[in-house]
Design a protein around this motif. Structure first.
Motif, PDB file in Angstrom:
ATOM      1  N   TRP B 164       1.154  59.215  88.825  1.00  0.00           N
ATOM      2  CA  TRP B 164       0.281  59.822  86.898  1.00  0.00           C
ATOM      3  C   TRP B 164       1.497  58.750  86.400  1.00  0.00           C
ATOM      4  N   ASN B 165       1.781  57.623  86.973  1.00  0.00           N
ATOM      5  CA  ASN B 165       2.182  56.498  86.081  1.00  0.00           C
ATOM      6  C   ASN B 165       2.683  55.303  86.895  1.00  0.00           C
ATOM      7  N   PRO B 166       1.137  55.294  87.931  1.00  0.00           N
ATOM      8  CA  PRO B 166       1.334  53.846  88.848  1.00  0.00           C
ATOM      9  C   PRO B 166       1.465  52.427  87.992  1.00  0.00           C
ATOM     10  N   SER B 198      15.027  48.846  82.264  1.00  0.00           N
ATOM     11  CA  SER B 198      16.061  49.741  81.531  1.00  0.00           C
ATOM     12  C   SER B 198      14.923  50.618  80.211  1.00  0.00           C
ATOM     13  N   ASP B 199      13.030  51.122  80.524  1.00  0.00           N
ATOM     14  CA  ASP B 199      12.936  51.271  79.506  1.00  0.00           C
ATOM     15  C   ASP B 199      12.647  52.565  80.150  1.00  0.00           C
ATOM     16  N   PRO B 200      11.646  53.417  79.299  1.00  0.00           N
ATOM     17  CA  PRO B 200      11.750  54.929  80.279  1.00  0.00           C
ATOM     18  C   PRO B 200      10.987  55.356  81.380  1.00  0.00           C
ATOM     19  N   PHE B 201       9.925  54.006  81.844  1.00  0.00           N
ATOM     20  CA  PHE B 201       8.936  54.758  82.511  1.00  0.00           C
ATOM     21  C   PHE B 201       9.628  54.168  83.846  1.00  0.00           C
ATOM     22  N   TYR B 204      13.792  55.962  84.971  1.00  0.00           N
ATOM     23  CA  TYR B 204      13.470  57.692  84.537  1.00  0.00           C
ATOM     24  C   TYR B 204      13.186  58.700  84.600  1.00  0.00           C
ATOM     25  N   ARG B 205      11.892  57.627  85.232  1.00  0.00           N
ATOM     26  CA  ARG B 205      10.215  58.505  85.511  1.00  0.00           C
ATOM     27  C   ARG B 205      10.904  59.218  86.474  1.00  0.00           C
ATOM     28  N   HIS B 207      12.671  62.013  88.355  1.00  0.00           N
ATOM     29  CA  HIS B 207      13.420  63.127  88.830  1.00  0.00           C
ATOM     30  C   HIS B 207      13.568  63.990  89.453  1.00  0.00           C
ATOM     31  N   ILE B 240      17.256  47.474  77.455  1.00  0.00           N
ATOM     32  CA  ILE B 240      15.665  47.094  76.027  1.00  0.00           C
ATOM     33  C   ILE B 240      14.775  48.103  75.255  1.00  0.00           C
ATOM     34  N   ILE B 241      14.205  48.006  74.066  1.00  0.00           N
ATOM     35  CA  ILE B 241      13.548  48.856  73.661  1.00  0.00           C
ATOM     36  C   ILE B 241      11.847  48.203  74.352  1.00  0.00           C
ATOM     37  N   VAL B 242      11.446  49.379  74.194  1.00  0.00           N
ATOM     38  CA  VAL B 242       9.814  48.820  75.288  1.00  0.00           C
ATOM     39  C   VAL B 242       9.264  50.054  74.149  1.00  0.00           C
ATOM     40  N   ASP B 244       6.139  52.775  73.366  1.00  0.00           N
ATOM     41  CA  ASP B 244       5.299  53.737  74.124  1.00  0.00           C
ATOM     42  C   ASP B 244       3.937  53.209  74.687  1.00  0.00           C
ATOM     43  N   VAL B 246       1.268  54.224  76.635  1.00  0.00           N
ATOM     44  CA  VAL B 246       0.947  54.376  77.665  1.00  0.00           C
ATOM     45  C   VAL B 246      -0.416  53.926  77.765  1.00  0.00           C
TER      46      VAL B 246
END
Lengths: 119, 246
Positions: B164-166, B198-201, B204-205, B207, B240-242, B244, B246
């Motif tokens: 989904w997020n390559p 360290s970003d959400p993707f 941390y993607r 699972h 770091i802060i990123v 969205d 998408v």
């Protein structure tokens, strides 16, 4: 947004919710008889009201993170492109609508719960 | 049903000729001895020269012939027919999630872009010693189970998060390599490497569904490496802060 913040929020919220369920279960088990008065006395105490309110905030946070993950997985131009290319062009709009809808529902849900608990 | 015959359902797609991909059925004599899937493809190619696939070392070292064999990713050259055949049928498809160039050949650009992103090389700006940067046996042991990756992409292309997020999720193969350099005592860019992940993707993607562990033809454990990276990120306060985006 920080990745670790999101990850920790979801994990710790689930643990806090689990602890709450254990607390409620321990109350039920510890009572010889559960009736309306014992049940309402328990839930009308300030501590339990406060705790329940906090738990529902955790539930909304936990659910929203899960839904955000689903939205950023499946409502992207790439993923929707597998279905239909014209839908894929509207991916951002669909994703933002999805986030807004569930964010709004979360606020309505939480407000309703807080109203029931405190008023 | 087929007796001494073997039915091979092969994914076929030639963008110059076909509007859509399709599955083509080949029925061949069952080989008398247990051969590898790659040998089976050679047999089919003798019959149909237009079949396309990648191969090089044919011994599980180069990682060229990763493909989806009866629903599970693996290397064709080290997968015996006997281990995958079901009711005399074998289904061969390209690695899932990546654009198909032709038949079993996929475009690995997105996979390599993620590999490039983690800077897969030693970063140490101190003056190099005359011979080599030394490690203790204990420090070297930390790299076992990490450096053996051959970048066949079997793990990353079996991971739904990568499908989904390559472009954002680094994927198990590259994350295994990211940890290989994070765990290397000679590398001095740990903070920068963690900051980049360290970003959400990026990390941390994951699972933790462990498809990567299930399919790795080298028996490696990218999921464990990802867990180690997450532990390091939790200890590292410099997230770091990123946005969205998408």
């Amino acid at each position: 947004m920080r990745g670790s913040l999101i990850w920790n929020s979801q994990r710790y919220s689930s643990l806090i919710i689990l602890c709450y369920l254990v607390y409620i279960a321990s109350f039920i088990i510890s009572q010889d008889e559960i009736n309306f008065f014992s049940w309402s006395n328990f839930f009308l105490s300030f501590e339990v009201r406060f705790l329940t309110s906090f738990i529902f905030i955790m539930i909304v946070v936990h659910a929203y993170i899960g839904l955000w993950t689903v939205g950023t997985d499946y409502l992207t131009s790439r993923t929707l492109g597998f279905l239909n290319k014209s839908i894929a062009k509207r991916a951002k709009l669909m994703r933002n609508t999805y986030f807004f809808t569930f964010g709004f529902l979360g606020i309505v849900y939480l407000s309703s719960i807080l109203y029931i608990i405190w008023l | 049903m087929f007796g001494n015959k073997l039915q091979v359902n092969l994914y076929r797609y030639n963008p110059e000729e076909d509007k859509f991909p399709y599955m083509k059925k080949y029925v061949i004599e069952k080989p008398k001895r247990d051969i590898m899937i790659l040998d089976l493809l050679h047999l089919l190619k003798e019959e149909d020269q237009s079949i396309s696939y990648r191969r090089s070392c044919r011994e599980g070292v180069c990682g060229s012939d990763g493909m989806n064999i009866n629903g599970k990713n693996g290397l064709a050259c080290i997968t015996p027919i006997s281990s995958v055949v079901k009711r005399n049928k074998i289904e061969l498809r390209p690695l899932p999630g990546l654009p198909v160039i032709r038949d079993l050949v996929v475009d690995m650009t997105e996979f390599y872009a993620q590999y490039e992103k983690i800077k897969p090389f030693l970063q140490n700006e101190t003056t190099a010693p005359e011979q080599e940067r030394l490690q203790s046996p204990e420090e070297r042991d930390k790299l076992d189970g990490l450096y053996e990756c051959i970048l066949c992409a079997c793990c990353s292309t079996s991971c739904p998060s990568f499908w989904w997020n390559p472009d954002k999720f680094v994927g198990p193969a590259a994350l295994l390599q990211a940890y290989r350099f994070l765990a290397d005592s000679r590398d001095l860019k740990t903070e920068e490497r963690l900051e980049a992940l360290s970003d959400p993707f990026s990390v941390y993607r994951c699972h933790g569904i462990m498809n990567c562990v299930n399919v790795c033809p080298k028996g490696l454990n990218p999921n464990k490496a990802i867990g180690e990276i997450k532990s390091m990120l939790h200890k590292n306060k410099k997230d770091i802060i990123v946005t969205d985006g998408v």
